[in-house]
Design a protein around this motif. Structure first.
Motif, short mmCIF file in Angstrom:
data_model
loop_
_atom_site.label_atom_id
_atom_site.label_comp_id
_atom_site.label_asym_id
_atom_site.label_seq_id
_atom_site.Cartn_x
_atom_site.Cartn_y
_atom_site.Cartn_z
N GLY A 31 0.83 -1.20 0.00
CA GLY A 31 0.00 0.00 0.00
C GLY A 31 0.87 1.25 0.00
O GLY A 31 2.04 1.20 0.35
N SER A 32 0.28 2.36 -0.39
CA SER A 32 1.02 3.62 -0.48
C SER A 32 1.42 4.12 0.91
O SER A 32 0.80 3.75 1.90
CB SER A 32 0.17 4.66 -1.20
OG SER A 32 -0.16 4.16 -2.50
N ALA A 33 2.47 4.93 0.99
CA ALA A 33 2.97 5.44 2.27
C ALA A 33 3.65 6.78 2.05
O ALA A 33 4.15 7.05 0.95
CB ALA A 33 3.95 4.44 2.88
N THR A 34 3.67 7.60 3.10
CA THR A 34 4.38 8.88 3.01
C THR A 34 5.87 8.65 3.26
O THR A 34 6.27 7.60 3.80
CB THR A 34 3.86 9.88 4.07
OG1 THR A 34 4.16 9.35 5.36
CG2 THR A 34 2.36 10.10 3.93
N ILE A 35 6.67 9.63 2.89
CA ILE A 35 8.12 9.53 3.10
C ILE A 35 8.43 9.38 4.59
O ILE A 35 9.29 8.58 4.97
CB ILE A 35 8.84 10.73 2.46
CG1 ILE A 35 8.66 10.67 0.93
CG2 ILE A 35 10.32 10.75 2.82
CD1 ILE A 35 9.31 11.81 0.15
N ALA A 70 2.51 16.37 3.23
CA ALA A 70 3.27 15.12 3.07
C ALA A 70 3.42 14.76 1.60
O ALA A 70 2.73 15.29 0.73
CB ALA A 70 2.56 14.00 3.82
N ARG A 71 4.37 13.86 1.32
CA ARG A 71 4.53 13.33 -0.04
C ARG A 71 4.24 11.83 0.01
O ARG A 71 4.93 11.08 0.69
CB ARG A 71 5.93 13.62 -0.58
CG ARG A 71 6.14 13.16 -2.03
CD ARG A 71 7.32 13.83 -2.70
NE ARG A 71 7.03 15.21 -3.06
CZ ARG A 71 6.35 15.59 -4.16
NH1 ARG A 71 5.90 14.69 -5.01
NH2 ARG A 71 6.15 16.85 -4.40
N LEU A 72 3.21 11.43 -0.73
CA LEU A 72 2.75 10.04 -0.71
C LEU A 72 3.41 9.28 -1.87
O LEU A 72 3.47 9.78 -3.00
CB LEU A 72 1.22 10.03 -0.87
CG LEU A 72 0.47 8.74 -0.54
CD1 LEU A 72 0.63 8.35 0.93
CD2 LEU A 72 -1.03 8.91 -0.86
N VAL B 97 -2.95 -3.99 -5.07
CA VAL B 97 -3.13 -2.66 -4.48
C VAL B 97 -3.86 -1.76 -5.47
O VAL B 97 -4.81 -1.06 -5.12
CB VAL B 97 -1.76 -2.05 -4.08
CG1 VAL B 97 -1.90 -0.58 -3.72
CG2 VAL B 97 -1.14 -2.83 -2.93
N GLU B 98 -3.45 -1.82 -6.74
CA GLU B 98 -4.05 -0.98 -7.78
C GLU B 98 -5.53 -1.33 -7.96
O GLU B 98 -6.37 -0.45 -8.03
CB GLU B 98 -3.29 -1.21 -9.10
CG GLU B 98 -3.70 -0.31 -10.25
CD GLU B 98 -3.28 1.15 -10.02
OE1 GLU B 98 -3.65 1.97 -10.86
OE2 GLU B 98 -2.62 1.45 -9.01
N ARG B 99 -5.83 -2.64 -7.99
CA ARG B 99 -7.21 -3.07 -8.21
C ARG B 99 -8.13 -2.68 -7.06
O ARG B 99 -9.29 -2.35 -7.27
CB ARG B 99 -7.26 -4.59 -8.40
CG ARG B 99 -6.97 -5.05 -9.81
CD ARG B 99 -7.52 -6.44 -10.06
NE ARG B 99 -6.95 -7.42 -9.16
CZ ARG B 99 -5.82 -8.08 -9.39
NH1 ARG B 99 -5.11 -7.82 -10.46
NH2 ARG B 99 -5.36 -8.98 -8.54
N THR B 100 -7.62 -2.74 -5.81
CA THR B 100 -8.47 -2.47 -4.65
C THR B 100 -8.65 -0.98 -4.41
O THR B 100 -9.50 -0.59 -3.63
CB THR B 100 -7.88 -3.12 -3.37
OG1 THR B 100 -6.53 -2.68 -3.22
CG2 THR B 100 -7.93 -4.63 -3.44
N LYS B 101 -7.88 -0.15 -5.11
CA LYS B 101 -7.97 1.31 -4.94
C LYS B 101 -9.41 1.80 -5.16
O LYS B 101 -9.92 2.57 -4.39
CB LYS B 101 -7.07 2.01 -5.96
CG LYS B 101 -5.77 2.52 -5.39
CD LYS B 101 -5.08 3.35 -6.44
CE LYS B 101 -3.64 3.67 -6.03
NZ LYS B 101 -2.92 4.29 -7.15
N GLY B 102 -10.03 1.32 -6.25
CA GLY B 102 -11.36 1.80 -6.63
C GLY B 102 -12.45 1.39 -5.66
O GLY B 102 -13.50 2.03 -5.61
#
Lengths: 104, 104
Positions: A31-35, A70-72, B97-102
């Motif tokens: 999953g995405s995260a900040t720096i 923040a930068r994601l 991750v990309e697919r579950t974003k929506g």
């Protein structure tokens, strides 16, 4: 599949040649995260982590976006498809070469 | 599967971050070759090619053996298995991750 230029592939492999950057990619694969979130487990300065993030972004393995202060960071989907297919192909050829050795 | 230490993986990726060395690996995936045979298509000096061969050998991607006055190079079977599996796994996670974003 994305078509890669040799210089792009060079950059991808250089980016991968560091254990911290590989860890960051593993973290972003969940999953995405900040720096700041990425820097925390290493007790690393934001500046130190930003340098790693820049290398990964230059190699087109991740993208970043400004969200408030923040930068994601996001992993680029399919970023490794080209090189993992290429590496797997080399392995398959190497196995064929190995197997046919005994029959010559 | 071979278990890799971070430093081993670093060396493998550094070795792969060069177009000539990737070409050499592709060439060796079709069969073993001497350093002279590998240098010929590039009009490269033996000394120049020997440096690339050393980097590939230090990264355990190839082995070399002395045969008469020549040095024969072989691709190591399964050398890329660990890293190509790791890269493919990251890609699979990134796709999820990309697919579950929506759906969030």
């Amino acid at each position: 599949m994305v078509q890669y230029q040799p210089a792009d592939i060079d950059r991808a492999f250089v980016a991968l040649a560091d254990a911290t950057r590989r860890d960051v990619l593993e973290r972003l694969s969940t999953g995405s995260a900040t720096i700041s979130e990425l820097a925390a487990p290493y007790g690393m300065s934001l500046t130190g982590m930003k340098k790693h993030i820049q290398v990964l972004e230059d190699a087109s393995l991740i993208t970043t976006e400004k969200v408030g202060r923040a930068r994601l960071c996001h992993l680029v989907p399919y970023a490794f498809e080209g090189i993992s297919v290429w590496l797997a192909r080399l392995d398959r050829f190497a196995q064929v070469v190995e197997r046919t050795k005994g029959t010559r």
